[in-house]
Design an enzyme around this catalytic site. Structure first.
Site, PDB file in Angstrom:
ATOM      1  N   HIS A 165      69.843 -55.293 -48.660  1.00 47.49           N
ATOM      2  CA  HIS A 165      68.730 -54.414 -48.277  1.00 47.49           C
ATOM      3  C   HIS A 165      68.411 -54.501 -46.789  1.00 47.49           C
ATOM      4  CE1 HIS A 165      66.145 -58.061 -49.145  1.00 47.49           C
ATOM      5  NE2 HIS A 165      65.528 -57.620 -48.074  1.00 47.49           N
ATOM      6  N   ASP A 196      72.481 -57.788 -53.984  1.00 48.41           N
ATOM      7  CA  ASP A 196      71.716 -57.824 -52.730  1.00 48.41           C
ATOM      8  C   ASP A 196      72.349 -58.745 -51.695  1.00 48.41           C
ATOM      9  OD1 ASP A 196      69.794 -57.192 -50.917  1.00 48.41           O
ATOM     10  OD2 ASP A 196      68.097 -58.041 -52.012  1.00 48.41           O
ATOM     11  N   SER A 274      64.597 -62.336 -45.202  1.00 47.24           N
ATOM     12  CA  SER A 274      65.719 -61.824 -45.986  1.00 47.24           C
ATOM     13  C   SER A 274      67.054 -62.138 -45.343  1.00 47.24           C
ATOM     14  CB  SER A 274      65.605 -60.302 -46.159  1.00 47.24           C
ATOM     15  OG  SER A 274      64.684 -59.975 -47.149  1.00 47.24           O
TER      16      SER A 274
END
Length: 584
Positions: A165, A196, A274
């Site tokens: 993402h 992901d 992230s």
């Protein structure tokens, strides 16, 4: 399983503009939200735990949690192997010499934050992404450009590992080393949206000078300490936060709307983290990727088995290969009367097969109402779980999802009171209605102002955050429940009408599925395009849902198409993928 409506899972890349919540349907007991790089997110539909995607999204409907059924997927966590220095990295990437961490829950020592910092300084990078997502309401154009930031870290082979993402729908990616003012151009080598994860490469030799790679470790035990390293919002320098492992179990991956193993930790994880590593001892225990909004310090990391599965697939095929599925929807057999009805002995445990994906290899040998007793020799409990580590249990989906594509699995079933063993080829399975469509442009076809598109969940997301309630009910139910009957099948819909004299009076027929073109059943958008382009009759007839009919004079409609495209400044009557297919 998420249970509280006051909390929501969020992805953790940060944006220089505002963050958007993920679009989700009627909320389950704990709705799913994301803090992403403003990319459209996918739907974690809270239905029974049954799905036929290649990664098995296990979801619970809030009205039927007690009767939840589940999908089949994954394999026991293998013994970890020592990482080997890639030949390309030797001489330029310095291998971090690491001793195996042998801590156990009994003698678990706290992580030395300074050690984690030392490991991370020459390994963790900040990622700057420019991205532009498709506009599914107007599929011939993109939405406005936006920028976001995330983290990543160097692994063997001159590669940077980060979250999918962080780079979804990207148009330009830069990376920056710690302590350096220079940003370097990066390219996306492979991306797996279900898990992901993504791999970036940097061509500049200057970037790799002094960089070290991190090794992958094992799944940490409960209460073992980890340090999360990255570049969260609130500052520009590297950040290290500490916490302990709270639980290890299959969890909703918000970005890919899938159910895979994840590790819950109590370290502070924020947007921008992230893609950063979670370090245990001197090895990577996982990749930070989402947190639980509305809760104090509940974050999630992607565990090493999922990371290794992703990397192995990329190394073998050069691209992401996906996670496998049995293609089954199963029901627990915890009720005594249910077990007696299907003639299960007292020493037998297993789950009831309630639905089989027609495209799966399981369709060849399994039948509805079979009792699935074992997967690869591992007994399946009545609640669908299998043993995992020391007195822990995990859904047997995990055994399936860790299988490699086209690998053979042995299953034992009970059918009419008799036991049978079968071999099933495991492979990723595609859904009839795609859950996500990152990194690709939507398909469309325009004829006489009628805009035809394949039904996807991102299309439904255009109806807003509460799309489950605001999108057309019939389309929504089909998107979430129907299975493909044949390979390549799509649900083609009339999404809208661009008004003109030629189609006046048909404007109320938008948002209906197209069933037939001149009496021929529609299988996908490519076929519909071919049927229209190859029409030899005077009139062209479209049969839609609710027995609705559209009839057009073919020659007048072709003339009208040109003026409608010019009026709306649309460059082409069909998307690029259809142009290539029509030429072929």
């Amino acid at each position: 399983m998420l249970r509280s409506a006051s909390h929501a899972l969020r992805r953790l890349s940060s944006s220089s503009s505002r963050s958007l919540s993920t679009i989700h349907p009627r909320p389950p007991r704990r709705p799913i939200k994301t803090l992403s790089s403003l990319s459209p997110s996918t739907n974690p539909y809270p239905s029974l735990l049954s799905s036929f995607s290649n990664t098995h999204i296990a979801r619970y409907h809030h009205d039927h949690a007690a009767a939840a059924s589940f999908t089949a997927s994954t394999a026991p966590v293998p013994e970890e192997e020592e990482a080997v220095t890639d030949g390309d990295c030797a001489g330029e990437c310095t291998q971090v010499v690491q001793a195996r961490n042998t801590t156990t829950p009994a003698n678990n020592a706290s992580i030395d934050a300074y050690s984690a910092i030392e490991l991370a300084l020459d390994s963790v990078v900040k990622i700057f992404t420019i991205s532009s997502s498709p506009n599914y309401a107007l599929p011939w154009q993109n939405k406005s450009q936006r920028d976001s930031m995330g983290s990543g870290f160097v692994v063997a082979g001159k590669r940077i590992l980060t979250n999918a993402h962080v780079v979804a729908d990207c148009t330009f990616v830069l990376v920056r080393k710690h302590g350096s003012p220079t940003k370097y151009r990066a390219e996306v080598q492979a991306v797996g949206h279900e898990c992901d994860l993504a791999i970036l490469t940097v061509e500049s030799d200057e970037f790799w000078e002094g960089m070290t790679f991190l090794e992958l470790g094992d799944i940490p035990f409960l209460q073992e300490a980890v340090a999360v390293v990255g570049y969260p919002q609130g500052g520009d320098n590297i950040s290290v936060t500490q916490g302990v492992v709270s639980r290890v179990e299959p969890t909703q991956y918000v970005h890919g709307a899938t159910q895979l193993m994840a590790i819950q930790i109590d370290a502070a994880i924020n947007p921008g983290n992230s893609g950063g590593p979670a370090i245990r001892g001197d090895k990577v225990a996982g990749v930070a990727f989402q947190n639980l909004s509305g809760a104090e310090n509940i974050g999630y990391i992607i565990p090493v088995p999922v990371i290794k599965h992703f990397l192995a697939g990329v190394e073998e095929s050069g691209d992401y290969v996906g996670f496998c599925s049995l293609g089954l929807s199963c029901q627990p057999t915890e009720n005594v009367q249910l077990r007696e009805h299907f003639r299960m002995r007292g020493d037998m445990t297993g789950v009831l097969v309630s639905k089989i994906n027609p495209l799966s290899d399981a369709q060849r040998v399994l039948k509805k109402d079979d009792i699935l007793l074992m997967f690869d020799g591992v007994p399946i409990a009545n609640d669908g779980t299998v043993p995992f580590r020391n007195r822990e249990r995990i859904t047997f989906d995990h055994l399936v999802s860790m299988k490699r594509p086209n690998e053979i699995a042995k299953v034992r079933v009970l059918r009419n009171g008799e036991e049978h063993e079968f071999s099933i080829t495991i492979r990723p399975l595609q859904q009839l209605v795609p859950v996500h469509q990152f990194d690709k442009l939507p398909s469309y076809f325009i004829f006489a102002g009628l805009v035809f598109v394949p039904l996807t969940q991102p299309y439904l997301h255009e109806y807003g955050e509460d799309w489950y309630n605001t999108s057309p009910r019939r389309l929504c139910e089909r998107a979430l429940r129907e299975l493909p009957k044949k390979a390549g099948e799509q649900l083609v819909i009339l999404s809208q009408l661009l008004m003109d004299d030629i189609n006046m009076g048909y404007e109320r027929l938008a948002e209906l599925q197209v069933k037939k073109v001149n009496g021929v059943e529609v299988e996908n958008l490519k076929q519909l395009c071919s049927l229209v382009e190859g029409c030899t009759e005077e009139c062209l007839r479209f049969d839609l849902d609710d027995e609705r009919v559209i009839v057009l004079n073919y020659e007048l409609a072709k003339i009208a198409t040109s003026r409608i495209l010019k009026r709306h400044r649309i460059p082409s009557a069909m998307s690029g993928d259809l142009i290539d297919k029509v030429k072929d």
